[in-house]
Design a protein around this motif. Structure first.
Motif, PDB file in Angstrom:
ATOM      1  N   ALA A  92       0.821  -1.211   0.000  1.00  0.00           N
ATOM      2  CA  ALA A  92       0.000   0.000   0.000  1.00  0.00           C
ATOM      3  C   ALA A  92       0.853   1.259   0.000  1.00  0.00           C
ATOM      4  CB  ALA A  92      -0.948   0.000   1.202  1.00  0.00           C
ATOM      5  N   ALA A  93       1.912   1.258   0.817  1.00  0.00           N
ATOM      6  CA  ALA A  93       2.776   2.437   0.884  1.00  0.00           C
ATOM      7  C   ALA A  93       3.506   2.657  -0.435  1.00  0.00           C
ATOM      8  CB  ALA A  93       3.783   2.275   2.027  1.00  0.00           C
ATOM      9  N   LYS A  94       3.983   1.580  -1.048  1.00  0.00           N
ATOM     10  CA  LYS A  94       4.685   1.707  -2.322  1.00  0.00           C
ATOM     11  C   LYS A  94       3.748   2.221  -3.416  1.00  0.00           C
ATOM     12  CE  LYS A  94       7.738  -1.123  -3.818  1.00  0.00           C
ATOM     13  NZ  LYS A  94       8.456  -2.324  -4.307  1.00  0.00           N
ATOM     14  N   GLU A  95       2.499   1.779  -3.385  1.00  0.00           N
ATOM     15  CA  GLU A  95       1.551   2.232  -4.401  1.00  0.00           C
ATOM     16  C   GLU A  95       1.155   3.688  -4.185  1.00  0.00           C
ATOM     17  OE1 GLU A  95      -1.642  -0.586  -4.649  1.00  0.00           O
ATOM     18  OE2 GLU A  95      -0.409  -2.025  -5.777  1.00  0.00           O
ATOM     19  N   ARG A  96       1.078   4.115  -2.931  1.00  0.00           N
ATOM     20  CA  ARG A  96       0.805   5.536  -2.672  1.00  0.00           C
ATOM     21  C   ARG A  96       1.949   6.401  -3.189  1.00  0.00           C
ATOM     22  NH1 ARG A  96      -1.253   3.554   2.305  1.00  0.00           N
ATOM     23  NH2 ARG A  96       0.713   4.030   3.359  1.00  0.00           N
ATOM     24  N   GLU A  97       3.170   5.951  -2.985  1.00  0.00           N
ATOM     25  CA  GLU A  97       4.331   6.676  -3.505  1.00  0.00           C
ATOM     26  C   GLU A  97       4.300   6.696  -5.031  1.00  0.00           C
ATOM     27  OE1 GLU A  97       7.806   4.800  -1.985  1.00  0.00           O
ATOM     28  OE2 GLU A  97       7.399   5.335   0.117  1.00  0.00           O
ATOM     29  N   ALA A  98       3.912   5.569  -5.621  1.00  0.00           N
ATOM     30  CA  ALA A  98       3.892   5.465  -7.085  1.00  0.00           C
ATOM     31  C   ALA A  98       2.860   6.404  -7.697  1.00  0.00           C
ATOM     32  CB  ALA A  98       3.615   4.020  -7.495  1.00  0.00           C
ATOM     33  N   ILE A  99       1.676   6.495  -7.091  1.00  0.00           N
ATOM     34  CA  ILE A  99       0.655   7.362  -7.684  1.00  0.00           C
ATOM     35  C   ILE A  99       1.019   8.835  -7.515  1.00  0.00           C
ATOM     36  CG2 ILE A  99      -0.892   7.542  -5.684  1.00  0.00           C
ATOM     37  CD1 ILE A  99      -1.877   7.092  -9.408  1.00  0.00           C
ATOM     38  N   GLU A 100       1.737   9.164  -6.452  1.00  0.00           N
ATOM     39  CA  GLU A 100       2.247  10.527  -6.305  1.00  0.00           C
ATOM     40  C   GLU A 100       3.275  10.825  -7.389  1.00  0.00           C
ATOM     41  OE1 GLU A 100       1.316  12.944  -4.449  1.00  0.00           O
ATOM     42  OE2 GLU A 100       0.307  12.121  -2.688  1.00  0.00           O
ATOM     43  N   ASP A 101       4.137   9.863  -7.661  1.00  0.00           N
ATOM     44  CA  ASP A 101       5.142  10.003  -8.715  1.00  0.00           C
ATOM     45  C   ASP A 101       4.460  10.197 -10.066  1.00  0.00           C
ATOM     46  OD1 ASP A 101       7.238   9.784 -10.517  1.00  0.00           O
ATOM     47  OD2 ASP A 101       8.159   8.067  -9.526  1.00  0.00           O
ATOM     48  N   ILE A 102       3.436   9.385 -10.327  1.00  0.00           N
ATOM     49  CA  ILE A 102       2.716   9.482 -11.590  1.00  0.00           C
ATOM     50  C   ILE A 102       2.061  10.844 -11.745  1.00  0.00           C
ATOM     51  CG2 ILE A 102       0.635   8.624 -12.766  1.00  0.00           C
ATOM     52  CD1 ILE A 102       1.508   5.800 -11.740  1.00  0.00           C
ATOM     53  N   ARG A 103       1.457  11.340 -10.678  1.00  0.00           N
ATOM     54  CA  ARG A 103       0.833  12.665 -10.749  1.00  0.00           C
ATOM     55  C   ARG A 103       1.869  13.733 -11.067  1.00  0.00           C
ATOM     56  NH1 ARG A 103      -2.724  15.300  -5.897  1.00  0.00           N
ATOM     57  NH2 ARG A 103      -0.851  14.735  -4.703  1.00  0.00           N
ATOM     58  N   SER A 104       3.060  13.598 -10.523  1.00  0.00           N
ATOM     59  CA  SER A 104       4.102  14.598 -10.764  1.00  0.00           C
ATOM     60  C   SER A 104       4.624  14.551 -12.194  1.00  0.00           C
ATOM     61  CB  SER A 104       5.271  14.390  -9.792  1.00  0.00           C
ATOM     62  OG  SER A 104       6.018  13.222 -10.122  1.00  0.00           O
ATOM     63  N   ARG A 105       4.525  13.388 -12.835  1.00  0.00           N
ATOM     64  CA  ARG A 105       4.997  13.249 -14.220  1.00  0.00           C
ATOM     65  C   ARG A 105       3.997  13.829 -15.225  1.00  0.00           C
ATOM     66  NH1 ARG A 105       8.759   8.514 -14.956  1.00  0.00           N
ATOM     67  NH2 ARG A 105       9.303   7.782 -12.859  1.00  0.00           N
ATOM     68  N   LEU A 106       2.750  14.012 -14.785  1.00  0.00           N
ATOM     69  CA  LEU A 106       1.695  14.520 -15.647  1.00  0.00           C
ATOM     70  C   LEU A 106       1.091  15.767 -15.001  1.00  0.00           C
ATOM     71  CD1 LEU A 106      -0.037  11.118 -16.478  1.00  0.00           C
ATOM     72  CD2 LEU A 106       1.298  12.516 -18.074  1.00  0.00           C
ATOM     73  N   PRO A 107       1.776  16.857 -15.061  1.00  0.00           N
ATOM     74  CA  PRO A 107       1.296  18.065 -14.396  1.00  0.00           C
ATOM     75  C   PRO A 107      -0.029  18.548 -14.974  1.00  0.00           C
ATOM     76  CG  PRO A 107       3.102  18.588 -15.885  1.00  0.00           C
ATOM     77  CD  PRO A 107       3.020  17.097 -15.807  1.00  0.00           C
ATOM     78  N   GLY A 108      -0.817  19.190 -14.120  1.00  0.00           N
ATOM     79  CA  GLY A 108      -2.093  19.726 -14.577  1.00  0.00           C
ATOM     80  C   GLY A 108      -3.234  18.762 -14.349  1.00  0.00           C
ATOM     81  N   THR A 109      -4.279  18.903 -15.138  1.00  0.00           N
ATOM     82  CA  THR A 109      -5.511  18.164 -14.893  1.00  0.00           C
ATOM     83  C   THR A 109      -5.389  16.661 -15.155  1.00  0.00           C
ATOM     84  OG1 THR A 109      -6.255  18.660 -17.149  1.00  0.00           O
ATOM     85  CG2 THR A 109      -6.935  20.182 -15.409  1.00  0.00           C
ATOM     86  N   VAL A 110      -4.552  16.258 -16.096  1.00  0.00           N
ATOM     87  CA  VAL A 110      -4.442  14.830 -16.419  1.00  0.00           C
ATOM     88  C   VAL A 110      -3.850  14.058 -15.241  1.00  0.00           C
ATOM     89  CG1 VAL A 110      -3.416  13.116 -17.940  1.00  0.00           C
ATOM     90  CG2 VAL A 110      -4.247  15.262 -18.884  1.00  0.00           C
ATOM     91  N   GLY A 111      -2.755  14.554 -14.705  1.00  0.00           N
ATOM     92  CA  GLY A 111      -2.139  13.900 -13.565  1.00  0.00           C
ATOM     93  C   GLY A 111      -3.080  13.825 -12.380  1.00  0.00           C
ATOM     94  N   GLN A 112      -3.810  14.899 -12.127  1.00  0.00           N
ATOM     95  CA  GLN A 112      -4.750  14.910 -11.005  1.00  0.00           C
ATOM     96  C   GLN A 112      -5.915  13.964 -11.252  1.00  0.00           C
ATOM     97  OE1 GLN A 112      -4.217  16.635  -8.073  1.00  0.00           O
ATOM     98  NE2 GLN A 112      -5.937  15.363  -7.368  1.00  0.00           N
ATOM     99  N   GLU A 113      -6.372  13.888 -12.502  1.00  0.00           N
ATOM    100  CA  GLU A 113      -7.469  12.969 -12.821  1.00  0.00           C
ATOM    101  C   GLU A 113      -7.067  11.526 -12.568  1.00  0.00           C
ATOM    102  OE1 GLU A 113     -10.632  11.994 -16.421  1.00  0.00           O
ATOM    103  OE2 GLU A 113      -8.681  12.869 -16.920  1.00  0.00           O
ATOM    104  N   ILE A 114      -5.878  11.141 -13.004  1.00  0.00           N
ATOM    105  CA  ILE A 114      -5.403   9.780 -12.777  1.00  0.00           C
ATOM    106  C   ILE A 114      -5.243   9.510 -11.284  1.00  0.00           C
ATOM    107  CG2 ILE A 114      -3.386   8.265 -13.053  1.00  0.00           C
ATOM    108  CD1 ILE A 114      -3.116   9.368 -15.890  1.00  0.00           C
TER     109      ILE A 114
END
Length: 211
Positions: A92-114
């Motif tokens: 769970a902790a690794k996946e929370r870190e991963a989704i934060e990383d993913i959001r940072s790679r897609l700045p703006g509305t797309v990253g937040q939507e994912i």
């Protein structure tokens, strides 16, 4: 425009990892299933099933959720449902870190939507998330039913009766589909000389002792 294109190309390189990340599921020809194939199968099931639900869902949102629900595994890897130990404890902790990383790679509305879709799926409180979660479990068993019984771990005999029912209980069609999938699994186990009745009796006794 060039920045947007560069971001999409770079992110696709990351997401391609889902085609290479293998799950504890085998195809009917003996090849292991990838995470991407699991997500595609869920998407197809969603298209087939959603129109029969008692409570309508926004199918566009369901499909988006299915597409991104395992995206974190491109960074965190896949861990089987039944696994125990340090890897499962840290999942769970690794996946929370991963989704934060993913959001940072897609700045703006797309990253937040994912980011939001991932957490909606994990929370399983909306009608769309409950439907997607049911398909997540059903697809696994449907794929197992097509694979050689020798690819099943013994613990997966029990999961036929303990994994799908709760997530399908909120809708009559899903309950019926769960029963059909379970029936296929039982037939497969019986054909493989697995004592299905003994498994069901043991699980029943365990449940009775816990209540």
């Amino acid at each position: 425009m060039q920045d947007a294109v560069a971001t999409i190309v770079d992110f696709y390189r990351l997401a391609e990892g889902l085609k290479r990340e293998l799950r504890h599921s085998w195809l009917s020809d003996g090849r292991r299933e990838s995470v991407a194939e699991h997500s595609w199968s869920m998407s197809l099931l969603a298209l087939l099933v959603h129109r029969h639900l008692a409570r309508p869902v926004e199918i566009d949102r369901v499909l988006k959720m299915i597409i991104v629900h395992d995206l974190v595994e491109a960074l965190a890897g896949d861990i089987p449902f039944f696994e125990t130990g340090s890897r499962k404890d840290a999942k769970a902790a690794k996946e929370r870190e991963a989704i934060e990383d993913i959001r940072s790679r897609l700045p703006g509305t797309v990253g937040q939507e994912i980011f939001d879709l991932f957490h909606e799926f994990e929370a399983k409180t909306t009608a769309e998330a409950k439907f997607a979660a049911a398909l997540d479990h059903l697809e696994v068993q449907m794929q197992h039913n097509l694979a050689d019984l020798g690819t099943w771990e013994p613990v997966e005999y029990d999961l036929v009766y303990t994994k799908m029912d709760i997530v399908c209980a909120h809708d009559a069609l899903l309950v019926e589909l769960c029963g059909a999938v379970k029936g296929q699994a039982e037939a497969k186990m019986r054909a493989g000389s697995i004592d299905v009745d003994a498994i069901k009796e043991r699980l029943h006794n365990a449940q009775a002792a816990a209540t």
